[in-house]
Design an enzyme around this catalytic site. Structure first.
Site, PDB file in Angstrom:
ATOM      1  N   HIS A 121       0.533  -5.110  -4.200  1.00 24.05           N
ATOM      2  CA  HIS A 121      -0.555  -4.163  -4.143  1.00 24.05           C
ATOM      3  C   HIS A 121      -0.765  -3.799  -2.536  1.00 24.05           C
ATOM      4  O   HIS A 121      -1.181  -4.924  -1.919  1.00 24.05           O
ATOM      5  CB  HIS A 121      -1.868  -4.993  -4.842  1.00 24.05           C
ATOM      6  CG  HIS A 121      -3.025  -3.793  -4.581  1.00 24.05           C
ATOM      7  ND1 HIS A 121      -4.310  -4.325  -3.945  1.00 24.05           N
ATOM      8  CD2 HIS A 121      -3.255  -2.642  -5.164  1.00 24.05           C
ATOM      9  CE1 HIS A 121      -5.312  -3.747  -4.360  1.00 24.05           C
ATOM     10  NE2 HIS A 121      -4.574  -2.480  -4.587  1.00 24.05           N
ATOM     11  N   HIS A 160      -5.778   2.449   2.717  1.00 26.38           N
ATOM     12  CA  HIS A 160      -6.561   2.643   1.611  1.00 26.38           C
ATOM     13  C   HIS A 160      -7.973   3.419   1.541  1.00 26.38           C
ATOM     14  O   HIS A 160      -8.183   4.069   0.991  1.00 26.38           O
ATOM     15  CB  HIS A 160      -6.774   1.054   1.150  1.00 26.38           C
ATOM     16  CG  HIS A 160      -7.565   1.088  -0.106  1.00 26.38           C
ATOM     17  ND1 HIS A 160      -9.146   0.982  -0.018  1.00 26.38           N
ATOM     18  CD2 HIS A 160      -7.375   1.072  -1.428  1.00 26.38           C
ATOM     19  CE1 HIS A 160      -9.647   0.986  -1.253  1.00 26.38           C
ATOM     20  NE2 HIS A 160      -8.788   0.920  -2.072  1.00 26.38           N
TER      21      HIS A 160
END
Length: 290
Positions: A40, A82
């Site tokens: 991730h 992100h």
């Protein structure tokens, strides 16, 4: 991934799953195949997220799949980050103190390239930069890894689907080998996933979230995966997803996020998920291998 998953009721899951399973193949767990493990934002427990260092660490750990997040700068460059703000993971407040709230879309690529994206995580990573999408895929290619690419906040960046596909094409990531075996494009935005499928039907896609079971057939028309948070997941929901065929005529898959401990990794593995997205890929890989 911070979107709120939509949980389906137990009754709906059980009822619809029972109807659908009669028409579909068994889930992956029944064939003995374990889930793939996806790093991730790179191996983000061990290196600053979404940086080239996080890709390097994933490769060092032997992780085949890397996940990242794509956003767009003021001058139209795609960068890997992100948050829609630079504040949390760079030193933007120090470099540009008068530019609050420090949104990615308000800075040029050259300005973002000046920022330190590593020191917030650990002084050892001081000087790490926010990579462009081109730089990121080059690093993934260096290790012959696979990429789970998330279109982040697509509502902020009209046309980002076409632009991302163009960059991927320019970098050689839309050839037969990559498209068939090494690339998935996902998003929390159903319209964005649908657009990717319409623009480039060969590309495998994933929808991030937990749609009600009754709505799954409509998603299966344009996506190949339903990717919920692990907290929203049940074995019955996984069965309901697996009971359908996705946009490419294969069984609809489930990649779940973000699992960082052995206990939950074993739990979702027991549900029969196809992939586990994790900050700690070594921990999860050991758990599912065991």
């Amino acid at each position: 991934m911070h979107a709120r998953a939509v949980a389906a009721s137990t009754t709906a899951v059980l009822g619809t799953a029972a109807l659908l399973l009669t028409f579909s193949p068994a889930r992956a767990a029944d064939s003995g195949a374990g889930p793939v493990v996806i790093a991730h934002r790179g191996a983000s427990a061990y290196a600053p997220e979404n940086t080239l260092a996080a890709v390097d660490k994933a490769a060092e750990l032997g992780v085949e799949w890397v996940e990242n997040d794509v956003q767009r700068t003021k001058d139209g460059e795609l960068v890997v980050l992100h948050d829609d703000s630079l504040q949390r993971t760079t030193d933007v407040e120090e470099v540009f103190p008068d530019r609050a709230p420090w949104k990615v879309k308000d800075f040029t690529a050259a300005e973002i390239a000046r920022l330190d994206a590593g020191s917030w995580f650990d002084p050892a990573y001081a000087g790490a930069r926010v990579p462009t999408l081109e730089q990121f895929v080059h690093r993934v290619e260096r290790y012959d890894q696979k990429l789970l690419l998330e279109l982040k906040n697509p509502q902020l960046y009209p046309g980002i689907e076409r632009q991302t596909l163009k960059v991927l094409s320019n970098e050689g990531w839309l050839d037969r080998e990559h498209v068939r075996n090494r690339l998935i494009v996902q998003s929390f935005g159903a319209d964005s996933v649908r657009t990717v499928h319409e623009l480039k039907p060969a590309v495998k896609t994933g929808f991030l979230g937990t749609p009600p079971v009754a709505d799954l057939p409509s998603y299966a028309a344009f996506t190949d995966q339903i990717n919920p948070s692990y907290g929203s997941l049940t074995a019955d929901y996984v069965d309901a997803v697996h009971a359908l065929r996705g946009a490419h005529g294969k069984r609809l898959e489930v990649f779940t996020w973000t699992v960082n401990d052995a206990e939950n990794a074993r739990r979702v593995d027991g549900y029969g998920v196809d992939g586990i997205i994790t900050n700690t890929p070594d921990v999860v890989q050991e758990a599912v291998d065991g």
